[in-house]
Design a protein around this motif. Structure first.
Motif, PDB file in Angstrom:
ATOM      1  N   TYR A  49       0.841  -1.355   0.065  1.00 25.73           N
ATOM      2  CA  TYR A  49       0.187   0.118   0.045  1.00 25.73           C
ATOM      3  C   TYR A  49       0.993   1.249  -0.037  1.00 25.73           C
ATOM      4  N   ILE A  50       1.909   1.206   0.472  1.00 23.78           N
ATOM      5  CA  ILE A  50       2.949   2.297   0.365  1.00 23.78           C
ATOM      6  C   ILE A  50       3.264   2.474  -1.180  1.00 23.78           C
ATOM      7  N   VAL A  51       3.651   1.641  -2.065  1.00 26.01           N
ATOM      8  CA  VAL A  51       3.956   1.856  -3.100  1.00 26.01           C
ATOM      9  C   VAL A  51       2.637   2.221  -4.009  1.00 26.01           C
ATOM     10  N   ILE A 186      10.857   0.692  -0.246  1.00 22.90           N
ATOM     11  CA  ILE A 186      11.910   1.549  -0.010  1.00 22.90           C
ATOM     12  C   ILE A 186      12.395   2.024  -1.198  1.00 22.90           C
ATOM     13  N   LEU A 187      12.364   1.380  -2.309  1.00 22.33           N
ATOM     14  CA  LEU A 187      12.848   1.909  -3.651  1.00 22.33           C
ATOM     15  C   LEU A 187      11.792   3.061  -4.245  1.00 22.33           C
ATOM     16  N   ALA A 188      10.507   2.730  -3.856  1.00 28.29           N
ATOM     17  CA  ALA A 188       9.724   3.714  -4.320  1.00 28.29           C
ATOM     18  C   ALA A 188       9.754   4.999  -3.542  1.00 28.29           C
ATOM     19  N   ILE A 189       9.959   4.794  -2.160  1.00 26.65           N
ATOM     20  CA  ILE A 189      10.111   6.224  -1.450  1.00 26.65           C
ATOM     21  C   ILE A 189      11.464   6.858  -1.865  1.00 26.65           C
ATOM     22  N   VAL A 190      12.537   6.122  -2.011  1.00 22.26           N
ATOM     23  CA  VAL A 190      13.799   6.768  -2.587  1.00 22.26           C
ATOM     24  C   VAL A 190      13.466   7.694  -3.861  1.00 22.26           C
ATOM     25  N   PHE A 191      12.816   6.699  -4.723  1.00 18.16           N
ATOM     26  CA  PHE A 191      12.530   7.490  -6.075  1.00 18.16           C
ATOM     27  C   PHE A 191      11.711   8.801  -6.070  1.00 18.16           C
TER      28      PHE A 191
END
Length: 360
Positions: A49-51, A186-191
Protein backbone atom coordinates in the motif's frame (compact mmCIF):
# COMPACT_ATOMS: atom_id res chain seq x y z
CA UNK A 1 17.26 42.14 12.01
CA UNK A 2 18.39 38.50 12.04
CA UNK A 3 16.60 35.28 12.83
CA UNK A 4 18.12 32.20 14.44
CA UNK A 5 16.99 28.84 13.06
CA UNK A 6 17.50 25.73 15.15
CA UNK A 7 18.93 23.06 12.92
CA UNK A 8 21.17 19.99 12.93
CA UNK A 9 24.31 20.03 10.84
CA UNK A 10 24.52 17.85 7.75
CA UNK A 11 26.93 15.32 9.26
CA UNK A 12 24.65 14.61 12.22
CA UNK A 13 21.65 14.29 9.92
CA UNK A 14 23.55 11.71 7.87
CA UNK A 15 24.45 9.73 11.00
CA UNK A 16 20.86 9.85 12.27
CA UNK A 17 19.52 8.76 8.87
CA UNK A 18 21.94 5.83 8.66
CA UNK A 19 21.06 4.71 12.20
CA UNK A 20 17.32 5.01 11.56
CA UNK A 21 17.64 3.09 8.28
CA UNK A 22 19.62 0.33 10.01
CA UNK A 23 16.95 0.03 12.72
CA UNK A 24 14.19 -0.11 10.09
CA UNK A 25 15.99 -2.87 8.16
CA UNK A 26 16.62 -4.78 11.38
CA UNK A 27 12.92 -4.54 12.25
CA UNK A 28 11.94 -5.84 8.80
CA UNK A 29 14.35 -8.77 9.18
CA UNK A 30 13.04 -9.51 12.69
CA UNK A 31 9.43 -9.33 11.50
CA UNK A 32 10.15 -11.89 8.79
CA UNK A 33 11.42 -14.30 11.46
CA UNK A 34 9.19 -13.70 14.49
CA UNK A 35 5.80 -12.57 13.14
CA UNK A 36 3.11 -15.21 12.69
CA UNK A 37 1.68 -15.78 9.21
CA UNK A 38 -1.30 -13.46 9.60
CA UNK A 39 0.66 -10.60 11.17
CA UNK A 40 3.39 -10.95 8.56
CA UNK A 41 0.77 -10.84 5.80
CA UNK A 42 -0.64 -7.57 7.17
CA UNK A 43 2.89 -6.21 7.61
CA UNK A 44 3.73 -6.98 3.97
CA UNK A 45 0.42 -5.53 2.83
CA UNK A 46 1.50 -2.25 4.42
CA UNK A 47 4.52 -2.17 2.10
CA UNK A 48 2.39 -2.78 -0.99
CA UNK A 49 0.00 0.00 0.00
CA UNK A 50 2.97 2.33 0.42
CA UNK A 51 3.88 1.73 -3.24
CA UNK A 52 0.28 2.24 -4.35
CA UNK A 53 -0.28 5.34 -2.19
CA UNK A 54 2.89 6.96 -3.50
CA UNK A 55 1.84 6.22 -7.08
CA UNK A 56 -1.52 7.93 -6.56
CA UNK A 57 -0.02 10.80 -4.55
CA UNK A 58 2.31 11.49 -7.47
CA UNK A 59 -0.79 12.40 -9.47
CA UNK A 60 -3.24 13.77 -6.92
CA UNK A 61 -0.82 15.41 -4.53
CA UNK A 62 2.17 16.54 -6.57
CA UNK A 63 0.79 17.03 -10.09
CA UNK A 64 -2.75 18.07 -9.26
CA UNK A 65 -4.35 15.39 -11.47
CA UNK A 66 -7.46 13.92 -9.84
CA UNK A 67 -7.36 10.36 -11.13
CA UNK A 68 -9.57 7.44 -10.06
CA UNK A 69 -8.25 4.82 -12.47
CA UNK A 70 -5.55 3.15 -10.41
CA UNK A 71 -7.45 -0.10 -9.99
CA UNK A 72 -7.19 -0.56 -13.77
CA UNK A 73 -3.40 -0.16 -13.77
CA UNK A 74 -3.15 -2.55 -10.82
CA UNK A 75 -5.23 -5.14 -12.65
CA UNK A 76 -2.98 -4.94 -15.71
CA UNK A 77 0.14 -5.36 -13.60
CA UNK A 78 -1.30 -8.24 -11.60
CA UNK A 79 -2.48 -10.24 -14.64
CA UNK A 80 0.67 -9.65 -16.69
CA UNK A 81 2.93 -10.79 -13.85
CA UNK A 82 0.71 -13.77 -13.04
CA UNK A 83 0.54 -15.02 -16.64
CA UNK A 84 4.31 -14.66 -17.08
CA UNK A 85 5.32 -16.43 -13.86
CA UNK A 86 2.81 -19.30 -13.65
CA UNK A 87 4.00 -22.65 -14.94
CA UNK A 88 2.29 -24.50 -17.83
CA UNK A 89 0.79 -27.10 -15.48
CA UNK A 90 -0.70 -24.43 -13.22
CA UNK A 91 -2.17 -22.60 -16.21
CA UNK A 92 -3.73 -25.82 -17.47
CA UNK A 93 -5.39 -26.36 -14.09
CA UNK A 94 -6.84 -22.84 -14.10
CA UNK A 95 -8.05 -22.77 -17.70
CA UNK A 96 -10.39 -25.78 -17.56
CA UNK A 97 -13.41 -24.09 -19.18
CA UNK A 98 -11.47 -22.84 -22.19
CA UNK A 99 -7.77 -23.43 -22.90
CA UNK A 100 -5.36 -20.52 -22.65
CA UNK A 101 -4.15 -19.12 -25.98
CA UNK A 102 -1.08 -20.96 -27.28
CA UNK A 103 1.54 -18.17 -27.05
CA UNK A 104 0.93 -17.86 -23.29
CA UNK A 105 0.49 -21.56 -22.53
CA UNK A 106 4.20 -22.40 -22.31
CA UNK A 107 5.58 -19.02 -21.22
CA UNK A 108 7.26 -18.85 -17.80
CA UNK A 109 9.92 -16.32 -16.88
CA UNK A 110 11.60 -15.30 -13.57
CA UNK A 111 9.78 -12.97 -11.22
CA UNK A 112 11.97 -9.86 -11.56
CA UNK A 113 11.62 -9.44 -15.35
CA UNK A 114 7.93 -10.34 -15.04
CA UNK A 115 7.51 -7.64 -12.40
CA UNK A 116 9.20 -5.04 -14.59
CA UNK A 117 7.13 -6.08 -17.62
CA UNK A 118 4.00 -5.75 -15.48
CA UNK A 119 4.99 -2.18 -14.65
CA UNK A 120 5.82 -1.39 -18.28
CA UNK A 121 2.48 -2.84 -19.47
CA UNK A 122 0.61 -0.62 -17.02
CA UNK A 123 2.76 2.35 -18.07
CA UNK A 124 1.93 1.68 -21.73
CA UNK A 125 -1.79 1.76 -20.99
CA UNK A 126 -1.26 4.89 -18.91
CA UNK A 127 0.35 6.53 -21.93
CA UNK A 128 -2.48 5.45 -24.27
CA UNK A 129 -5.24 6.56 -21.92
CA UNK A 130 -3.35 9.68 -20.88
CA UNK A 131 -3.23 11.16 -24.38
CA UNK A 132 -6.99 11.88 -24.54
CA UNK A 133 -7.86 11.91 -20.82
CA UNK A 134 -5.28 14.47 -19.68
CA UNK A 135 -6.89 17.06 -21.91
CA UNK A 136 -9.76 17.08 -19.40
CA UNK A 137 -9.75 18.78 -16.02
CA UNK A 138 -11.03 18.24 -12.49
CA UNK A 139 -14.16 16.06 -12.21
CA UNK A 140 -14.23 15.22 -15.92
CA UNK A 141 -10.73 13.76 -15.73
CA UNK A 142 -11.66 11.74 -12.63
CA UNK A 143 -14.77 10.32 -14.31
CA UNK A 144 -12.86 9.46 -17.48
CA UNK A 145 -10.09 7.67 -15.54
CA UNK A 146 -12.71 5.81 -13.49
CA UNK A 147 -14.37 4.72 -16.73
CA UNK A 148 -11.03 3.43 -18.00
CA UNK A 149 -10.59 1.28 -14.88
CA UNK A 150 -14.06 -0.17 -15.30
CA UNK A 151 -13.43 -0.91 -18.99
CA UNK A 152 -10.25 -2.79 -18.07
CA UNK A 153 -12.15 -4.86 -15.49
CA UNK A 154 -14.91 -5.73 -17.98
CA UNK A 155 -12.36 -6.67 -20.67
CA UNK A 156 -10.51 -8.92 -18.21
CA UNK A 157 -13.81 -10.58 -17.26
CA UNK A 158 -14.58 -11.38 -20.90
CA UNK A 159 -11.14 -12.48 -22.12
CA UNK A 160 -11.71 -16.08 -21.08
CA UNK A 161 -8.77 -17.57 -22.98
CA UNK A 162 -6.30 -14.95 -21.76
CA UNK A 163 -7.33 -14.05 -18.20
CA UNK A 164 -9.63 -16.99 -17.36
CA UNK A 165 -12.51 -14.55 -17.14
CA UNK A 166 -14.50 -14.20 -13.94
CA UNK A 167 -12.87 -17.32 -12.48
CA UNK A 168 -9.57 -15.50 -12.12
CA UNK A 169 -6.18 -17.10 -11.58
CA UNK A 170 -5.27 -19.22 -8.56
CA UNK A 171 -2.05 -20.72 -7.31
CA UNK A 172 0.23 -17.79 -8.20
CA UNK A 173 3.82 -18.29 -7.02
CA UNK A 174 4.34 -16.53 -3.70
CA UNK A 175 7.11 -14.21 -4.80
CA UNK A 176 5.93 -11.29 -2.64
CA UNK A 177 8.11 -12.12 0.33
CA UNK A 178 8.91 -9.67 3.11
CA UNK A 179 12.20 -8.61 1.57
CA UNK A 180 10.70 -8.22 -1.92
CA UNK A 181 7.71 -6.06 -0.95
CA UNK A 182 9.60 -3.90 1.52
CA UNK A 183 12.51 -3.60 -0.92
CA UNK A 184 10.04 -2.28 -3.51
CA UNK A 185 8.51 0.08 -0.92
CA UNK A 186 11.94 1.48 -0.03
CA UNK A 187 12.83 1.92 -3.70
CA UNK A 188 9.51 3.70 -4.27
CA UNK A 189 10.20 6.09 -1.38
CA UNK A 190 13.75 6.81 -2.57
CA UNK A 191 12.49 7.36 -6.13
CA UNK A 192 9.76 9.75 -4.99
CA UNK A 193 12.12 11.76 -2.79
CA UNK A 194 14.64 12.10 -5.64
CA UNK A 195 11.88 12.95 -8.13
CA UNK A 196 10.16 15.60 -6.02
CA UNK A 197 13.46 17.28 -5.14
CA UNK A 198 14.52 17.43 -8.80
CA UNK A 199 13.79 20.10 -11.39
CA UNK A 200 11.07 17.86 -12.81
CA UNK A 201 9.48 17.71 -9.37
CA UNK A 202 9.45 21.50 -9.24
CA UNK A 203 7.61 21.48 -12.57
CA UNK A 204 5.03 19.07 -11.16
CA UNK A 205 4.35 21.30 -8.17
CA UNK A 206 4.21 24.39 -10.38
CA UNK A 207 1.52 22.75 -12.52
CA UNK A 208 -0.36 21.70 -9.38
CA UNK A 209 -0.33 25.22 -7.95
CA UNK A 210 -1.18 27.12 -11.14
CA UNK A 211 -1.25 25.42 -14.52
CA UNK A 212 -1.57 28.66 -16.48
CA UNK A 213 1.35 30.29 -14.66
CA UNK A 214 3.46 27.15 -15.16
CA UNK A 215 2.81 27.24 -18.90
CA UNK A 216 3.68 30.93 -18.99
CA UNK A 217 7.03 30.09 -17.36
CA UNK A 218 7.88 27.79 -20.28
CA UNK A 219 6.87 24.43 -18.77
CA UNK A 220 5.43 21.98 -21.30
CA UNK A 221 2.35 21.18 -19.22
CA UNK A 222 0.99 18.41 -21.46
CA UNK A 223 4.35 16.62 -21.59
CA UNK A 224 5.00 16.84 -17.84
CA UNK A 225 1.49 15.64 -16.97
CA UNK A 226 1.80 12.72 -19.39
CA UNK A 227 5.16 11.65 -17.95
CA UNK A 228 3.74 11.88 -14.44
CA UNK A 229 0.74 9.77 -15.48
CA UNK A 230 3.04 7.14 -17.03
CA UNK A 231 5.28 6.93 -13.95
CA UNK A 232 2.25 6.65 -11.69
CA UNK A 233 0.84 3.87 -13.90
CA UNK A 234 4.17 2.01 -13.74
CA UNK A 235 4.21 2.13 -9.94
CA UNK A 236 0.56 1.05 -9.76
CA UNK A 237 1.32 -1.89 -12.06
CA UNK A 238 4.19 -2.94 -9.79
CA UNK A 239 1.92 -2.64 -6.76
CA UNK A 240 -0.80 -4.71 -8.44
CA UNK A 241 1.69 -7.44 -9.32
CA UNK A 242 3.02 -7.55 -5.76
CA UNK A 243 -0.53 -7.72 -4.40
CA UNK A 244 -1.38 -10.64 -6.69
CA UNK A 245 1.68 -12.63 -5.66
CA UNK A 246 0.98 -11.91 -1.98
CA UNK A 247 -2.64 -13.09 -2.19
CA UNK A 248 -1.68 -15.89 -4.64
CA UNK A 249 -5.03 -15.44 -6.36
CA UNK A 250 -6.54 -12.70 -8.51
CA UNK A 251 -9.90 -12.13 -10.16
CA UNK A 252 -11.68 -9.12 -11.72
CA UNK A 253 -13.68 -8.46 -8.52
CA UNK A 254 -10.47 -7.48 -6.72
CA UNK A 255 -10.00 -4.46 -8.94
CA UNK A 256 -13.25 -2.57 -8.47
CA UNK A 257 -13.51 1.11 -7.56
CA UNK A 258 -13.38 0.24 -3.87
CA UNK A 259 -9.70 -0.62 -4.23
CA UNK A 260 -8.92 2.81 -5.69
CA UNK A 261 -11.03 4.34 -2.92
CA UNK A 262 -8.87 2.64 -0.26
CA UNK A 263 -5.71 4.06 -1.81
CA UNK A 264 -7.28 7.51 -2.16
CA UNK A 265 -8.32 7.33 1.48
CA UNK A 266 -4.69 6.70 2.47
CA UNK A 267 -3.45 9.64 0.38
CA UNK A 268 -6.05 12.04 1.79
CA UNK A 269 -5.51 10.87 5.36
CA UNK A 270 -1.73 11.17 5.08
CA UNK A 271 -1.80 14.47 3.25
CA UNK A 272 -1.91 15.34 -0.44
CA UNK A 273 1.62 16.17 -1.49
CA UNK A 274 3.42 14.45 1.39
CA UNK A 275 5.58 11.35 0.88
CA UNK A 276 5.93 10.91 4.64
CA UNK A 277 2.16 11.19 5.07
CA UNK A 278 1.52 8.46 2.48
CA UNK A 279 3.96 6.11 4.22
CA UNK A 280 2.51 6.70 7.70
CA UNK A 281 -1.12 6.52 6.55
CA UNK A 282 -0.49 3.31 4.56
CA UNK A 283 0.66 1.57 7.72
CA UNK A 284 -2.00 3.10 10.00
CA UNK A 285 -4.93 2.41 7.65
CA UNK A 286 -3.85 -1.15 6.82
CA UNK A 287 -3.35 -2.08 10.49
CA UNK A 288 -6.57 -0.40 11.62
CA UNK A 289 -8.60 -2.14 8.92
CA UNK A 290 -7.48 -5.48 10.34
CA UNK A 291 -7.86 -4.45 14.00
CA UNK A 292 -11.48 -3.43 13.37
CA UNK A 293 -12.36 -6.65 11.55
CA UNK A 294 -14.02 -8.04 14.72
CA UNK A 295 -16.84 -5.51 14.22
CA UNK A 296 -18.16 -7.54 11.27
CA UNK A 297 -18.77 -10.56 13.51
CA UNK A 298 -21.09 -11.17 16.48
CA UNK A 299 -20.82 -8.47 19.16
CA UNK A 300 -21.75 -8.47 22.83
CA UNK A 301 -21.47 -5.02 24.43
CA UNK A 302 -23.41 -5.29 27.71
CA UNK A 303 -26.91 -4.28 26.58
CA UNK A 304 -26.17 -4.46 22.86
CA UNK A 305 -25.83 -7.80 21.13
CA UNK A 306 -25.64 -8.55 17.40
CA UNK A 307 -25.35 -11.73 15.37
CA UNK A 308 -22.92 -10.07 12.99
CA UNK A 309 -23.19 -6.95 10.88
CA UNK A 310 -21.01 -7.27 7.75
CA UNK A 311 -19.73 -3.84 6.78
CA UNK A 312 -19.89 -2.32 10.28
CA UNK A 313 -16.10 -2.19 10.28
CA UNK A 314 -16.15 0.15 7.28
CA UNK A 315 -18.86 2.30 8.88
CA UNK A 316 -16.80 2.80 12.04
CA UNK A 317 -13.63 3.34 10.07
CA UNK A 318 -15.37 5.91 7.86
CA UNK A 319 -16.61 7.77 10.95
CA UNK A 320 -13.08 7.86 12.35
CA UNK A 321 -11.85 9.15 9.00
CA UNK A 322 -14.51 11.86 8.96
CA UNK A 323 -13.39 13.02 12.41
CA UNK A 324 -9.78 13.21 11.25
CA UNK A 325 -10.70 15.08 8.06
CA UNK A 326 -12.95 17.54 9.92
CA UNK A 327 -10.31 18.47 12.46
CA UNK A 328 -7.28 17.97 10.21
CA UNK A 329 -8.45 18.87 6.72
CA UNK A 330 -4.97 18.74 5.18
CA UNK A 331 -4.35 15.24 6.51
CA UNK A 332 -1.89 14.05 9.12
CA UNK A 333 1.14 15.66 7.48
CA UNK A 334 -0.38 18.22 5.13
CA UNK A 335 2.39 18.92 2.63
CA UNK A 336 5.14 18.53 5.22
CA UNK A 337 7.86 15.91 5.15
CA UNK A 338 9.93 14.10 7.74
CA UNK A 339 12.69 16.29 9.18
CA UNK A 340 15.28 15.71 11.87
CA UNK A 341 15.05 19.41 12.63
CA UNK A 342 11.48 18.87 13.85
CA UNK A 343 12.62 16.16 16.29
CA UNK A 344 15.37 18.48 17.46
CA UNK A 345 12.85 21.25 17.96
CA UNK A 346 10.69 19.12 20.28
CA UNK A 347 13.76 17.87 22.16
CA UNK A 348 13.99 14.27 20.93
CA UNK A 349 17.31 14.93 19.19
CA UNK A 350 19.87 16.79 21.35
CA UNK A 351 22.78 19.05 20.51
CA UNK A 352 21.35 21.59 18.15
CA UNK A 353 23.33 24.08 16.19
CA UNK A 354 22.12 27.67 15.80
CA UNK A 355 22.23 28.91 12.24
CA UNK A 356 21.58 32.58 11.68
CA UNK A 357 19.65 33.53 8.64
CA UNK A 358 18.34 36.84 7.43
CA UNK A 359 20.08 40.18 7.23
CA UNK A 360 19.25 43.67 8.14
Amino acid sequence: MSAAVMTIDKKKKTILTVCASALALAFIAAADVFFDNFTLRVFNLCAIYIVLALSLNLLNGFTGIFSLGHAGFMAIGAYVSALLTMGPAQKEMNFYLAPIIRPLAGVQIPFLPALLLAGFAAALFAFLIGLPVLRLHDDYLAIASLGFAEIIRVVITNLQRVTNGALGLKGLPKYSTTYVVWGCAILAIVFMVALINSAFGSSLKAIRDNEIAAEAMGINVAKVKTISFIMSGFMAGIGGALLGHLMQTIDPRMFVFGLTYNILLIVVLGGNGSITGSVIASIVVTVCMEMLRFLDGPLDFLFVKTNGLPGLRMVVFSLLLMIVVIYRQRGLMGTNEFSWDYFAKIGLVPKLKNRKTGGR
